[in-house]
Motif scaffolding. Structure first.
Motif, PDB file in Angstrom:
ATOM      1  N   LYS A  81     -11.994  -4.446 -13.113  1.00 32.74           N
ATOM      2  CA  LYS A  81     -13.356  -4.065 -12.758  1.00 32.74           C
ATOM      3  C   LYS A  81     -13.875  -4.898 -11.577  1.00 32.74           C
ATOM      4  CE  LYS A  81     -15.240  -1.947 -17.000  1.00 32.74           C
ATOM      5  NZ  LYS A  81     -13.708  -1.034 -17.350  1.00 32.74           N
ATOM      6  N   GLY A  82     -14.066  -4.171 -10.653  1.00 27.44           N
ATOM      7  CA  GLY A  82     -14.827  -4.716  -9.470  1.00 27.44           C
ATOM      8  C   GLY A  82     -13.767  -5.689  -8.622  1.00 27.44           C
ATOM      9  N   VAL A  83     -12.723  -5.595  -8.879  1.00 28.18           N
ATOM     10  CA  VAL A  83     -11.550  -6.420  -8.036  1.00 28.18           C
ATOM     11  C   VAL A  83     -10.508  -5.530  -7.597  1.00 28.18           C
ATOM     12  CG1 VAL A  83     -12.304  -8.710  -9.044  1.00 28.18           C
ATOM     13  CG2 VAL A  83     -10.387  -7.201  -9.859  1.00 28.18           C
ATOM     14  N   THR A  84     -10.313  -4.053  -7.662  1.00 26.54           N
ATOM     15  CA  THR A  84      -9.172  -3.281  -7.425  1.00 26.54           C
ATOM     16  C   THR A  84      -9.405  -3.166  -5.982  1.00 26.54           C
ATOM     17  OG1 THR A  84      -9.221  -2.385  -9.573  1.00 26.54           O
ATOM     18  CG2 THR A  84      -8.080  -1.187  -7.802  1.00 26.54           C
ATOM     19  N   LEU A  85      -8.410  -3.385  -5.464  1.00 27.81           N
ATOM     20  CA  LEU A  85      -8.251  -2.967  -3.978  1.00 27.81           C
ATOM     21  C   LEU A  85      -7.444  -1.520  -3.643  1.00 27.81           C
ATOM     22  CD1 LEU A  85      -7.008  -6.247  -2.740  1.00 27.81           C
ATOM     23  CD2 LEU A  85      -9.234  -5.407  -2.550  1.00 27.81           C
ATOM     24  N   PHE A 109       0.779  -1.378   0.069  1.00 26.70           N
ATOM     25  CA  PHE A 109      -0.035   0.115  -0.110  1.00 26.70           C
ATOM     26  C   PHE A 109       0.778   1.212  -0.010  1.00 26.70           C
ATOM     27  CE2 PHE A 109      -2.981  -3.114   1.883  1.00 26.70           C
ATOM     28  CZ  PHE A 109      -4.260  -2.828   0.897  1.00 26.70           C
ATOM     29  N   GLU A 110       1.732   1.294   0.659  1.00 27.22           N
ATOM     30  CA  GLU A 110       2.920   2.375   0.895  1.00 27.22           C
ATOM     31  C   GLU A 110       3.610   2.577  -0.397  1.00 27.22           C
ATOM     32  OE1 GLU A 110       6.903   3.658   3.129  1.00 27.22           O
ATOM     33  OE2 GLU A 110       5.933   1.916   3.906  1.00 27.22           O
ATOM     34  N   ALA A 111       3.956   1.662  -1.124  1.00 27.81           N
ATOM     35  CA  ALA A 111       4.657   1.759  -2.464  1.00 27.81           C
ATOM     36  C   ALA A 111       3.687   2.369  -3.640  1.00 27.81           C
ATOM     37  CB  ALA A 111       5.150   0.517  -3.011  1.00 27.81           C
ATOM     38  N   ILE A 112       2.500   1.911  -3.501  1.00 30.89           N
ATOM     39  CA  ILE A 112       1.360   2.331  -4.510  1.00 30.89           C
ATOM     40  C   ILE A 112       1.222   3.754  -4.224  1.00 30.89           C
ATOM     41  CG2 ILE A 112      -0.771   2.029  -5.544  1.00 30.89           C
ATOM     42  CD1 ILE A 112      -0.442  -1.075  -5.086  1.00 30.89           C
ATOM     43  N   ALA A 113       0.645   3.998  -2.921  1.00 30.97           N
ATOM     44  CA  ALA A 113       0.128   5.251  -2.267  1.00 30.97           C
ATOM     45  C   ALA A 113       1.462   6.376  -3.065  1.00 30.97           C
ATOM     46  CB  ALA A 113      -0.157   5.420  -1.490  1.00 30.97           C
ATOM     47  N   LEU A 114       2.758   6.144  -2.576  1.00 38.66           N
ATOM     48  CA  LEU A 114       3.703   7.122  -2.419  1.00 38.66           C
ATOM     49  C   LEU A 114       4.505   7.150  -3.968  1.00 38.66           C
ATOM     50  CD1 LEU A 114       5.049   6.998   0.959  1.00 38.66           C
ATOM     51  CD2 LEU A 114       3.491   8.565   0.230  1.00 38.66           C
ATOM     52  N   TYR A 119      -4.963  -6.078  -6.647  1.00 30.72           N
ATOM     53  CA  TYR A 119      -6.213  -6.340  -7.194  1.00 30.72           C
ATOM     54  C   TYR A 119      -6.393  -7.948  -6.763  1.00 30.72           C
ATOM     55  CZ  TYR A 119      -4.105  -8.291 -11.325  1.00 30.72           C
ATOM     56  OH  TYR A 119      -3.361  -8.737 -12.157  1.00 30.72           O
ATOM     57  N   THR A 120      -7.630  -8.533  -6.625  1.00 31.63           N
ATOM     58  CA  THR A 120      -7.796  -9.967  -6.703  1.00 31.63           C
ATOM     59  C   THR A 120      -8.019 -10.618  -7.752  1.00 31.63           C
ATOM     60  OG1 THR A 120     -10.085  -9.776  -5.765  1.00 31.63           O
ATOM     61  CG2 THR A 120      -8.426  -9.508  -4.184  1.00 31.63           C
ATOM     62  N   ARG A 121      -7.923 -12.016  -7.792  1.00 27.79           N
ATOM     63  CA  ARG A 121      -8.219 -12.792  -8.862  1.00 27.79           C
ATOM     64  C   ARG A 121      -8.449 -14.228  -8.209  1.00 27.79           C
ATOM     65  NH1 ARG A 121      -4.637 -12.289 -13.815  1.00 27.79           N
ATOM     66  NH2 ARG A 121      -3.536 -13.607 -12.857  1.00 27.79           N
TER      67      ARG A 121
END
Length: 106
Positions: free
Chosen positions: A92-96, A8-13, A34-36
């Motif tokens: 679509k619908g699976v992005t966290l 989360f930190e790496a994506i956010a920053l 995301y999930t699959r």
């Protein structure tokens, strides 16, 4: 499964991650979590593999269960919208969590 806070930190920053994946040390620029099939994945651009830059930059899919030794680096990256399309059907619908387009970052 819960994603490590480093993801989360790496994506956010928009910071690169150094991870071990398939017994190789790689540097990733993570764009989306995301999930699959009830598993968590990130799509990221590999910027370095075992100390060598790739021949070409491309977006790869990495299963979180296969990542170890995750470290956030003090190395920023620009979101690569030529490689990453946040509107792709597979998200679509699976992005966290995902990088924020510059137009929405304010």
């Amino acid at each position: 499964m819960q994603a490590p806070t480093e993801i989360f930190e790496a994506i956010a920053l928009q910071k690169c991650l150094k991870v071990t994946y398939n017994k190789m040390v790689v540097t990733l620029a993570p764009h989306i979590l995301y999930t699959r099939h009830d598993e968590m994945y990130i799509d990221a651009v590999t910027t370095d593999r075992n100390g060598t830059p790739p021949r070409e930059l491309k977006l790869g899919t990495f299963k979180l269960a296969g990542l170890s030794d995750i470290q956030v680096l003090d190395e920023a990256f620009e979101a690569m919208y030529g490689l990453y399309n946040d509107g792709d059907d597979k998200y679509k619908g699976v992005t966290l969590f995902a990088v924020t387009p510059e137009s929405q970052a304010a």
